[in-house]
Design a protein around this motif. Sequence first.
Motif, PDB file in Angstrom:
ATOM      1  N   GLU A  25     -28.507   1.321 -14.710  1.00 19.67           N
ATOM      2  CA  GLU A  25     -27.401   1.863 -13.925  1.00 19.67           C
ATOM      3  C   GLU A  25     -26.610   0.741 -13.248  1.00 19.67           C
ATOM      4  OE1 GLU A  25     -28.049   5.102 -11.198  1.00 19.67           O
ATOM      5  OE2 GLU A  25     -29.732   5.844 -12.392  1.00 19.67           O
ATOM      6  N   PHE A  26     -27.340  -0.236 -12.713  1.00 19.22           N
ATOM      7  CA  PHE A  26     -26.662  -1.308 -11.989  1.00 19.22           C
ATOM      8  C   PHE A  26     -25.732  -2.091 -12.911  1.00 19.22           C
ATOM      9  CE2 PHE A  26     -26.370  -5.783 -10.792  1.00 19.22           C
ATOM     10  CZ  PHE A  26     -25.715  -5.651  -9.572  1.00 19.22           C
ATOM     11  N   TYR A  27     -26.217  -2.481 -14.086  1.00 21.58           N
ATOM     12  CA  TYR A  27     -25.380  -3.292 -14.965  1.00 21.58           C
ATOM     13  C   TYR A  27     -24.217  -2.513 -15.555  1.00 21.58           C
ATOM     14  CZ  TYR A  27     -28.383  -7.162 -14.104  1.00 21.58           C
ATOM     15  OH  TYR A  27     -29.052  -8.176 -13.453  1.00 21.58           O
ATOM     16  N   GLN A  28     -24.361  -1.204 -15.655  1.00 20.46           N
ATOM     17  CA  GLN A  28     -23.220  -0.386 -16.051  1.00 20.46           C
ATOM     18  C   GLN A  28     -22.157  -0.397 -14.951  1.00 20.46           C
ATOM     19  OE1 GLN A  28     -22.548   0.976 -19.019  1.00 20.46           O
ATOM     20  NE2 GLN A  28     -20.560   1.512 -18.130  1.00 20.46           N
ATOM     21  N   LEU A  29     -22.592  -0.264 -13.700  1.00 21.42           N
ATOM     22  CA  LEU A  29     -21.661  -0.312 -12.572  1.00 21.42           C
ATOM     23  C   LEU A  29     -21.025  -1.695 -12.428  1.00 21.42           C
ATOM     24  CD1 LEU A  29     -23.764   1.671  -9.930  1.00 21.42           C
ATOM     25  CD2 LEU A  29     -21.678   2.466 -11.073  1.00 21.42           C
ATOM     26  N   LEU A  30     -21.785  -2.723 -12.788  1.00 27.66           N
ATOM     27  CA  LEU A  30     -21.259  -4.084 -12.724  1.00 27.66           C
ATOM     28  C   LEU A  30     -20.114  -4.253 -13.722  1.00 27.66           C
ATOM     29  CD1 LEU A  30     -22.091  -6.499 -10.960  1.00 27.66           C
ATOM     30  CD2 LEU A  30     -23.421  -7.349 -12.892  1.00 27.66           C
ATOM     31  N   LYS A  31     -20.293  -3.716 -14.922  1.00 28.91           N
ATOM     32  CA  LYS A  31     -19.228  -3.773 -15.927  1.00 28.91           C
ATOM     33  C   LYS A  31     -18.002  -2.992 -15.460  1.00 28.91           C
ATOM     34  CE  LYS A  31     -22.244  -4.241 -19.970  1.00 28.91           C
ATOM     35  NZ  LYS A  31     -22.726  -3.576 -21.219  1.00 28.91           N
ATOM     36  N   GLU A  32     -18.247  -1.893 -14.760  1.00 28.77           N
ATOM     37  CA  GLU A  32     -17.147  -1.056 -14.271  1.00 28.77           C
ATOM     38  C   GLU A  32     -16.503  -1.617 -13.004  1.00 28.77           C
ATOM     39  OE1 GLU A  32     -18.977   2.747 -13.749  1.00 28.77           O
ATOM     40  OE2 GLU A  32     -19.337   3.029 -15.904  1.00 28.77           O
ATOM     41  N   GLU A  33     -17.120  -2.665 -12.435  1.00 25.34           N
ATOM     42  CA  GLU A  33     -16.638  -3.325 -11.219  1.00 25.34           C
ATOM     43  C   GLU A  33     -16.560  -2.352 -10.039  1.00 25.34           C
ATOM     44  OE1 GLU A  33     -13.063  -5.463 -12.039  1.00 25.34           O
ATOM     45  OE2 GLU A  33     -13.984  -6.710 -13.595  1.00 25.34           O
ATOM     46  N   ASP A  34     -17.512  -1.437  -9.991  1.00 22.99           N
ATOM     47  CA  ASP A  34     -17.584  -0.473  -8.885  1.00 22.99           C
ATOM     48  C   ASP A  34     -18.531  -1.037  -7.828  1.00 22.99           C
ATOM     49  OD1 ASP A  34     -17.896   1.654  -7.155  1.00 22.99           O
ATOM     50  OD2 ASP A  34     -18.021   3.160  -8.743  1.00 22.99           O
ATOM     51  N   THR A  35     -17.993  -1.848  -6.928  1.00 19.95           N
ATOM     52  CA  THR A  35     -18.839  -2.574  -5.975  1.00 19.95           C
ATOM     53  C   THR A  35     -19.505  -1.645  -4.954  1.00 19.95           C
ATOM     54  OG1 THR A  35     -16.876  -3.028  -4.640  1.00 19.95           O
ATOM     55  CG2 THR A  35     -17.556  -4.723  -6.201  1.00 19.95           C
ATOM     56  N   ALA A  36     -18.811  -0.576  -4.557  1.00 19.62           N
ATOM     57  CA  ALA A  36     -19.398   0.351  -3.573  1.00 19.62           C
ATOM     58  C   ALA A  36     -20.618   1.045  -4.154  1.00 19.62           C
ATOM     59  CB  ALA A  36     -18.355   1.388  -3.134  1.00 19.62           C
ATOM     60  N   ALA A  37     -20.498   1.481  -5.405  1.00 16.84           N
ATOM     61  CA  ALA A  37     -21.627   2.142  -6.065  1.00 16.84           C
ATOM     62  C   ALA A  37     -22.750   1.149  -6.344  1.00 16.84           C
ATOM     63  CB  ALA A  37     -21.159   2.800  -7.360  1.00 16.84           C
ATOM     64  N   GLN A  38     -22.405  -0.087  -6.658  1.00 22.26           N
ATOM     65  CA  GLN A  38     -23.420  -1.121  -6.876  1.00 22.26           C
ATOM     66  C   GLN A  38     -24.260  -1.304  -5.615  1.00 22.26           C
ATOM     67  OE1 GLN A  38     -21.501  -4.805  -8.126  1.00 22.26           O
ATOM     68  NE2 GLN A  38     -20.178  -3.654  -9.505  1.00 22.26           N
ATOM     69  N   ARG A  39     -23.553  -1.431  -4.491  1.00 23.36           N
ATOM     70  CA  ARG A  39     -24.237  -1.664  -3.224  1.00 23.36           C
ATOM     71  C   ARG A  39     -25.168  -0.508  -2.867  1.00 23.36           C
ATOM     72  NH1 ARG A  39     -25.959  -5.761  -0.107  1.00 23.36           N
ATOM     73  NH2 ARG A  39     -26.319  -5.021   2.002  1.00 23.36           N
ATOM     74  N   GLN A  40     -24.691   0.705  -3.075  1.00 25.20           N
ATOM     75  CA  GLN A  40     -25.502   1.895  -2.777  1.00 25.20           C
ATOM     76  C   GLN A  40     -26.744   1.932  -3.655  1.00 25.20           C
ATOM     77  OE1 GLN A  40     -23.460   5.597  -3.422  1.00 25.20           O
ATOM     78  NE2 GLN A  40     -24.894   6.769  -2.161  1.00 25.20           N
ATOM     79  N   LEU A  41     -26.564   1.624  -4.934  1.00 21.13           N
ATOM     80  CA  LEU A  41     -27.696   1.629  -5.863  1.00 21.13           C
ATOM     81  C   LEU A  41     -28.709   0.549  -5.507  1.00 21.13           C
ATOM     82  CD1 LEU A  41     -28.948   2.800  -8.496  1.00 21.13           C
ATOM     83  CD2 LEU A  41     -27.703   1.021  -9.723  1.00 21.13           C
ATOM     84  N   LEU A  42     -28.223  -0.628  -5.149  1.00 19.21           N
ATOM     85  CA  LEU A  42     -29.126  -1.717  -4.774  1.00 19.21           C
ATOM     86  C   LEU A  42     -29.977  -1.337  -3.561  1.00 19.21           C
ATOM     87  CD1 LEU A  42     -26.752  -4.786  -5.259  1.00 19.21           C
ATOM     88  CD2 LEU A  42     -28.846  -4.337  -6.547  1.00 19.21           C
ATOM     89  N   GLN A  43     -29.379  -0.655  -2.607  1.00 17.63           N
ATOM     90  CA  GLN A  43     -30.125  -0.222  -1.420  1.00 17.63           C
ATOM     91  C   GLN A  43     -31.208   0.790  -1.789  1.00 17.63           C
ATOM     92  OE1 GLN A  43     -26.859   1.125   0.997  1.00 17.63           O
ATOM     93  NE2 GLN A  43     -26.518  -0.889   1.916  1.00 17.63           N
ATOM     94  N   GLN A  44     -30.880   1.717  -2.694  1.00 21.63           N
ATOM     95  CA  GLN A  44     -31.877   2.689  -3.162  1.00 21.63           C
ATOM     96  C   GLN A  44     -33.001   1.995  -3.917  1.00 21.63           C
ATOM     97  OE1 GLN A  44     -29.636   5.423  -5.566  1.00 21.63           O
ATOM     98  NE2 GLN A  44     -28.450   6.237  -3.828  1.00 21.63           N
ATOM     99  N   TRP A  45     -32.623   1.058  -4.748  1.00 24.81           N
ATOM    100  CA  TRP A  45     -33.572   0.294  -5.563  1.00 24.81           C
ATOM    101  C   TRP A  45     -34.519  -0.497  -4.665  1.00 24.81           C
ATOM    102  CZ3 TRP A  45     -31.380  -3.245 -10.038  1.00 24.81           C
ATOM    103  CH2 TRP A  45     -32.426  -3.714 -10.835  1.00 24.81           C
TER     104      TRP A  45
END
Length: 296
Positions: A25-45
């Motif tokens: 999920e994270f690397y998909q969001l990274l490709k999409e450049e969705d930084t807010a979603a990346q940050r949220q996912l990292l916190q959950q992870w």
Amino acid sequence: MPKQIVLFLLVLLAGQSFAQNYKGEFYQLLKEEDTAAQRQLLQQWQLKNPTDAELYVAYFNYYFQASRQEMVELSDSGNGNASLALTDSAGSQVGFLSDDFDYDSALLQKAFQYIDKGINTYTTRLDMRFGKIYALGQIENYERFTNEIIRAIEMGNKLKSQWTWADNKKLENPERFFLSNIQEYVVQLYDAGDDQIGRMRKIAQTVLRYYPRHVESLSNLAITYGLQGNYDKALESLLRAEKIMPKDAIVLNNIATMYERKGDKSNAIKYFELTAKLGGRETRDAAMEKLKELKN
């Protein structure tokens, strides 16, 4: 620096398997450049698995990408990426606009903090070390770049080259893979300019301490001496390399070149003749040109 180069790093560090849900999920969001979603996912992870090796890598990628800031520069020459010529009312060229990147130091520091935690926790993970080295090369911090390469060489000796990659998978032919990448880093230093000669030499000497028959490092060491005009020292390394690989056209050509620069015409001819005999077409043609010059 083109965006596709950064994407290469991200893919390199991510590995090929997306079996772990958070990682995929994270690397998909990274490709999409969705930084807010990346940050949220990292916190959950982090709440779910705070010491996951892939989490350290993900945080590193997150902060490294966030640290890159695109900017436009005005210069007298069009040497940047995608340069746009500027003209005055008379049509005369007055400058160039070009894209470039700068890095936010605070975000970079966070990126390095995470990858250092990963490296210190998972000492066999070569992808983490290479990711850090790559980033240091991109920001052109060649002192830290060199020191990190040397640390990796020394750790490789301690580990007997038993490196792992993403998802803690063992590498095939780890020693060859490791040394081939080290060679690419030395080439990067060479391309950065003559002020990197000392760092190139330091890396070559460190490799040779543990891999005394590594011909590429013997050649690199010779190049550093040759660039400083110390042709006898350069030949000392190159003649060692010749004993290991007597039919290597690159080594033979370098020996010929050092003899030529030293003013030893007979030995230069001897080794250019060997180069012409054993080299590929381009190498052979260049050696033949040299022989014409030396025999006239």
